[in-house]
Design a protein around this motif. Structure first.
Motif, PDB file in Angstrom:
ATOM      1  N   GLY A  41       1.698   7.226  -3.106  1.00 19.15           N
ATOM      2  CA  GLY A  41       1.069   6.591  -4.150  1.00 19.15           C
ATOM      3  C   GLY A  41       1.163   5.081  -3.744  1.00 19.15           C
ATOM      4  O   GLY A  41       0.321   4.335  -4.072  1.00 19.15           O
ATOM      5  N   CYS A  42       2.247   4.511  -3.578  1.00 19.95           N
ATOM      6  CA  CYS A  42       2.814   3.101  -3.397  1.00 19.95           C
ATOM      7  C   CYS A  42       1.804   2.594  -2.255  1.00 19.95           C
ATOM      8  O   CYS A  42       1.340   1.674  -2.418  1.00 19.95           O
ATOM      9  N   ALA A  43       1.867   3.248  -1.076  1.00 18.52           N
ATOM     10  CA  ALA A  43       1.066   2.455  -0.053  1.00 18.52           C
ATOM     11  C   ALA A  43      -0.241   2.727  -0.664  1.00 18.52           C
ATOM     12  O   ALA A  43      -1.151   1.555  -0.002  1.00 18.52           O
ATOM     13  N   LEU A  44      -0.939   3.596  -1.165  1.00 15.05           N
ATOM     14  CA  LEU A  44      -2.251   3.499  -1.668  1.00 15.05           C
ATOM     15  C   LEU A  44      -2.564   2.617  -2.618  1.00 15.05           C
ATOM     16  O   LEU A  44      -3.537   1.878  -2.460  1.00 15.05           O
ATOM     17  N   ASP A  45      -1.584   2.356  -3.426  1.00 14.06           N
ATOM     18  CA  ASP A  45      -1.913   1.126  -4.767  1.00 14.06           C
ATOM     19  C   ASP A  45      -1.768   0.013  -3.948  1.00 14.06           C
ATOM     20  O   ASP A  45      -2.635  -0.944  -4.352  1.00 14.06           O
ATOM     21  N   PHE A  46      -0.877  -0.309  -3.121  1.00 21.83           N
ATOM     22  CA  PHE A  46      -0.802  -1.538  -2.234  1.00 21.83           C
ATOM     23  C   PHE A  46      -2.091  -1.891  -1.632  1.00 21.83           C
ATOM     24  O   PHE A  46      -2.663  -2.970  -1.744  1.00 21.83           O
TER      25      PHE A  46
END
Ligand SMILES: NC(=O)C1=CN([C@@H]2O[C@H](COP(=O)(O)OP(=O)(O)OC[C@H]3O[C@@H](n4cnc5c(N)ncnc54)[C@H](OP(=O)(O)O)[C@@H]3O)[C@@H](O)[C@H]2O)C=CC1
Ligand SMILES: O=C([O-])CC(=O)C(=O)O
Length: 256
Positions: free
Chosen positions: A38-43
């Motif tokens: 989720g962090c990579a996708l939000d970024f």
């Protein structure tokens, strides 16, 4: 015609990763990996980098340099593979280099492959000239770090010295708070002495460096603003990595 911006990959899409992305100018973060998908996708949604949910995907990306802004364990796990994939590396979680066996292996690979590993000055100042410890005698190298107990992850109600020892011991106890101690040791060429103080009244991340030797003596005090995304990490740490990226192609090398 303008030169193509430097393509950069990132491991760790947290607080430092976001500051770098917000302030990128002459470089572009084109690929971003985080162990939390989720962090990579939000970024990616915010900054346009390609989101990577497996580390191995990063190795195939056409980036010149990778910034590790994740954790000590991430450096141990990924750094050698990054070099072997033909990319240079900036390491924020410098504590990983306190392990001599790992450090020798990593630096051996960098030499063999003709790759560079950059250790930013991070959350301290003066690291440039503290490198004179490698070429002249040192009498004292001491780091005194003072943080709020919330940043240290402890529930200590009084102002208190919670650690006194060497940098290599300290980073095992506080891996998210004392990477700078290992940076000092690497610069100076000896295991620095460290004190960690917990102060419930402290709102900044303070680092005092006491350094003496053949050159004379120095006292450096840095009172850092904590970064908004992670109070344990000073904003200076991210800005320092940013200045490395912005200067990689600059023919004028300032400092040290
Ligand atoms: N050299 C210096 O002067 C300084 C260094 N630092 C270090 O810089 C690093 C980044 O700091 P900051 O951005 O504030 O930290 P954050 O915790 O805000 O962000 C780190 C991100 O990386 C992820 N991550 C952790 N381990 C791995 C892994 N093995 N593989 C992939 N992703 C991983 C984290 O996930 P999760 O949340 O699940 O762990 C998190 O999303 C930290 O290690 C910090 O201690 C900080 C200050 C100064
Ligand atoms: O950001 C800081 O003040 C220092 C820090 O956390 C570290 O060295 O790991």
């Amino acid at each position: 015609m303008d030169a193509q911006p430097l393509a950069v990959g990132i491991i760790g899409c947290g607080n430092v990763g976001r500051i770098l992305a917000e302030k990128q100018n002459t470089f572009r973060i084109t690929a971003a990996y985080d162990c939390v998908p989720g962090c990579a996708l939000d970024f990616s949604a915010r900054f346009g980098a390609k989101p990577l949910t497996e580390f191995a995907e990063l190795l195939a990306e056409p980036v010149e340099i990778v910034v590790e802004a994740a954790s000590v364990s991430a450096v141990r796990e990924y750094a050698i593979d990054v070099l072997r994939s033909g990319k240079d590396l900036i390491i924020l979680s410098v504590g990983a280099l306190a392990d001599e066996t790992f450090r020798i292996e990593l630096l051996g690979e960098a030499r063999r492959l003709n790759r560079k590993i950059h250790v930013p000055s991070g959350a301290i100042m003066g690291l440039d000239n503290i490198r004179i410890g490698q070429v002249s005698s040192v009498d004292t190298i001491l780091l005194r770090t003072t943080k709020n107990p919330l940043s240290l992850g402890i529930g200590e109600p009084e102002t208190k010295c919670v650690f006194s020892g060497t940098a290599s011991e300290c980073v095992q106890r506080y891996p998210k708070n004392t990477n700078v101690a290992v940076s000092l040791s690497l610069a100076c060429g000896c295991d620095a002495s460290v004190e960690v103080w917990s102060d419930p009244g402290e709102t900044k991340n303070m680092h005092e460096i006491i350094f003496s030797g053949e050159f004379g003596e120095a006292y450096i005090r840095i009172r850092n603003n904590p970064s908004s995304g992670n109070g344990a990490t000073s904003r200076l740490a991210a800005l320092s990595a940013l200045s490395i990226l912005e200067n990689l192609k600059n023919p004028l090398v300032i400092g040290a």
